[in-house]
Write an enzyme that holds these catalytic residues in place. Structure first.
Site, PDB file in Angstrom:
ATOM      1  CG  ASP A  59     -50.623  17.954  20.582  1.00  0.00           C
ATOM      2  OD1 ASP A  59     -51.704  18.546  20.381  1.00  0.00           O
ATOM      3  OD2 ASP A  59     -50.095  17.866  21.708  1.00  0.00           O
TER       4      ASP A  59
ATOM      5  CG  HIS B  29     -58.646  20.198  13.672  1.00  0.00           C
ATOM      6  ND1 HIS B  29     -57.599  19.771  14.457  1.00  0.00           N
ATOM      7  CD2 HIS B  29     -59.619  20.598  14.539  1.00  0.00           C
ATOM      8  CE1 HIS B  29     -57.927  19.907  15.732  1.00  0.00           C
ATOM      9  NE2 HIS B  29     -59.145  20.411  15.815  1.00  0.00           N
TER      10      HIS B  29
ATOM     11  CG  LEU C 282     -47.534   3.401   4.171  1.00  0.00           C
ATOM     12  CD1 LEU C 282     -46.249   3.417   5.009  1.00  0.00           C
ATOM     13  CD2 LEU C 282     -47.909   4.846   3.834  1.00  0.00           C
TER      14      LEU C 282
HETATM   15  C1  FPP Z   1     -54.204  17.729  17.722  1.00  0.00           C
HETATM   16  O1  FPP Z   1     -54.221  19.115  17.711  1.00  0.00           O
HETATM   17  C2  FPP Z   1     -54.878  17.153  16.567  1.00  0.00           C
HETATM   18  C3  FPP Z   1     -56.037  16.448  16.595  1.00  0.00           C
HETATM   19  C4  FPP Z   1     -56.779  16.134  17.828  1.00  0.00           C
HETATM   20  C5  FPP Z   1     -56.668  15.941  15.370  1.00  0.00           C
HETATM   21  C6  FPP Z   1     -55.801  15.482  14.272  1.00  0.00           C
HETATM   22  C7  FPP Z   1     -56.623  15.404  13.052  1.00  0.00           C
HETATM   23  C8  FPP Z   1     -56.275  15.740  11.813  1.00  0.00           C
HETATM   24  C9  FPP Z   1     -54.930  16.182  11.435  1.00  0.00           C
HETATM   25  C10 FPP Z   1     -57.279  15.715  10.719  1.00  0.00           C
HETATM   26  C11 FPP Z   1     -58.014  14.451  10.445  1.00  0.00           C
HETATM   27  C12 FPP Z   1     -57.180  13.265  10.227  1.00  0.00           C
HETATM   28  C13 FPP Z   1     -57.134  12.472   9.135  1.00  0.00           C
HETATM   29  C14 FPP Z   1     -56.322  11.240   9.215  1.00  0.00           C
HETATM   30  C15 FPP Z   1     -57.819  12.767   7.876  1.00  0.00           C
HETATM   31  P1  FPP Z   1     -54.957  19.869  18.898  1.00  0.00           P
HETATM   32  O2  FPP Z   1     -56.325  20.213  18.447  1.00  0.00           O
HETATM   33  O3  FPP Z   1     -54.885  19.059  20.133  1.00  0.00           O
HETATM   34  O4  FPP Z   1     -54.077  21.147  18.993  1.00  0.00           O
HETATM   35  P2  FPP Z   1     -53.727  22.009  20.299  1.00  0.00           P
HETATM   36  O5  FPP Z   1     -52.999  21.093  21.224  1.00  0.00           O
HETATM   37  O6  FPP Z   1     -52.872  23.090  19.754  1.00  0.00           O
HETATM   38  O7  FPP Z   1     -55.036  22.484  20.852  1.00  0.00           O
END
Ligand code: FPP
Length: 246
Positions: A21, A38, A136
């Site tokens: 997050d 992201h 893993l």
């Molecule tokens: C949360 O941050 C993150 C996500 C919803 C997406 C996580 C995805 C990745 C790290 C990339 C793709 C994954 C892989 C496995 C290749 P948020 O957008 O909720 O952040 P905020 O809370 O600050 O708005």
């Protein structure tokens, strides 16, 4: 790399799960679009896979996209799915060589069919040869929610017993868990959530029954090997009693 090796004092969790997050906030702090966060979050995924292998963690699972995330603006959803596609194209061969088994769990029916096909091909390509154990298991939860998982398990169980509903009485937690998408995967010992939020957000509701939780302020794109290692150290201090006395 060296500093992560050789600490025999650590009580290493078998399964570490992470609610990634804070990507959006990380980007905003830098005056950039959320998608920039992201993209940098993918680097943290790579770092955590390496740290998990180096520290002897056997299962690493990551909450990449929740059922609720389908409600985000289409542009952001497309970016996240695109990152997934790109990660598969770029990283799977390296994972296979490191003997990492790649799996994606969630509601495939909502995924673009071409992404679903790419995921399945990637999964098949990292299945270990007969008699070999992966170093893993890297499990990505995509289009996943804990309530969805419990519901699909209940429906599948009911279907199995449709000719003998009275026998449902005898179903215990182990049989039920065998219907969850995580069947065969040990429950997470440690669940980490980054970015200072202290919620489970419809993640592994059944599987988290006895997990240790660690909420850290670090935003996901800043969560790298040192942060992973610190989380293992924190876990090492926990006293797990599973509702019993010691
Ligand atoms: C949360 O941050 C993150 C996500 C919803 C997406 C996580 C995805 C990745 C790290 C990339 C793709 C994954 C892989 C496995 C290749 P948020 O957008 O909720 O952040 P905020 O809370 O600050 O708005």
């Amino acid at each position: 790399m060296e500093e992560f090796k050789g600490n025999t004092q650590l009580k290493v969790p078998t399964h570490v799960s992470i609610i990634m997050d804070g990507n959006g906030r990380w980007a905003k702090l830098r005056g950039k679009e959320r998608v920039y966060g992201h993209a940098n979050g993918v680097e943290s995924v790579r770092a955590c896979v390496e740290a998990a292998v180096e520290n002897g963690v056997r299962y690493l699972s990551l909450f990449a996209f929740s059922e609720e995330n389908w409600g985000r603006p289409a542009e952001e959803v497309n970016t996240l799915m695109g990152l997934m596609f790109k990660a598969i194209a770029n990283e799977i061969e390296a994972l296979r060589k490191q003997r990492v088994r790649f799996r994606v769990l969630g509601d495939y029916s909502r995924l673009d069919p071409s992404l679903a096909d790419a995921i399945r091909a990637a999964e098949v390509s990292t299945v270990p040869a007969a008699g070999e154990e992966p170093v893993l298991d890297l499990i990505i939860f995509l289009s996943y929610s804990g309530k969805w998982d419990i519901l699909q398990a209940a429906k599948r169980l009911a279907a199995d017993y449709k000719d003998d509903p009275a026998a449902l009485d005898k179903v215990g937690p182990e049989e039920f868990a065998g219907k969850l998408v995580t069947a065969g995967i040990p429950d997470p010992d440690l669940i980490i959530r980054t970015s200072g939020e202290s919620r489970i957000s419809n993640y592994l509701l059944w599987q988290a029954a006895y997990s240790e939780f660690l909420f850290v302020d670090t935003l996901w794109p800043d969560f790298r090997k040192n942060e992973f290692r610190s989380a293992l150290e924190e876990y090492s201090k926990r006293d797990r009693r599973y509702g019993k006395v010691k």
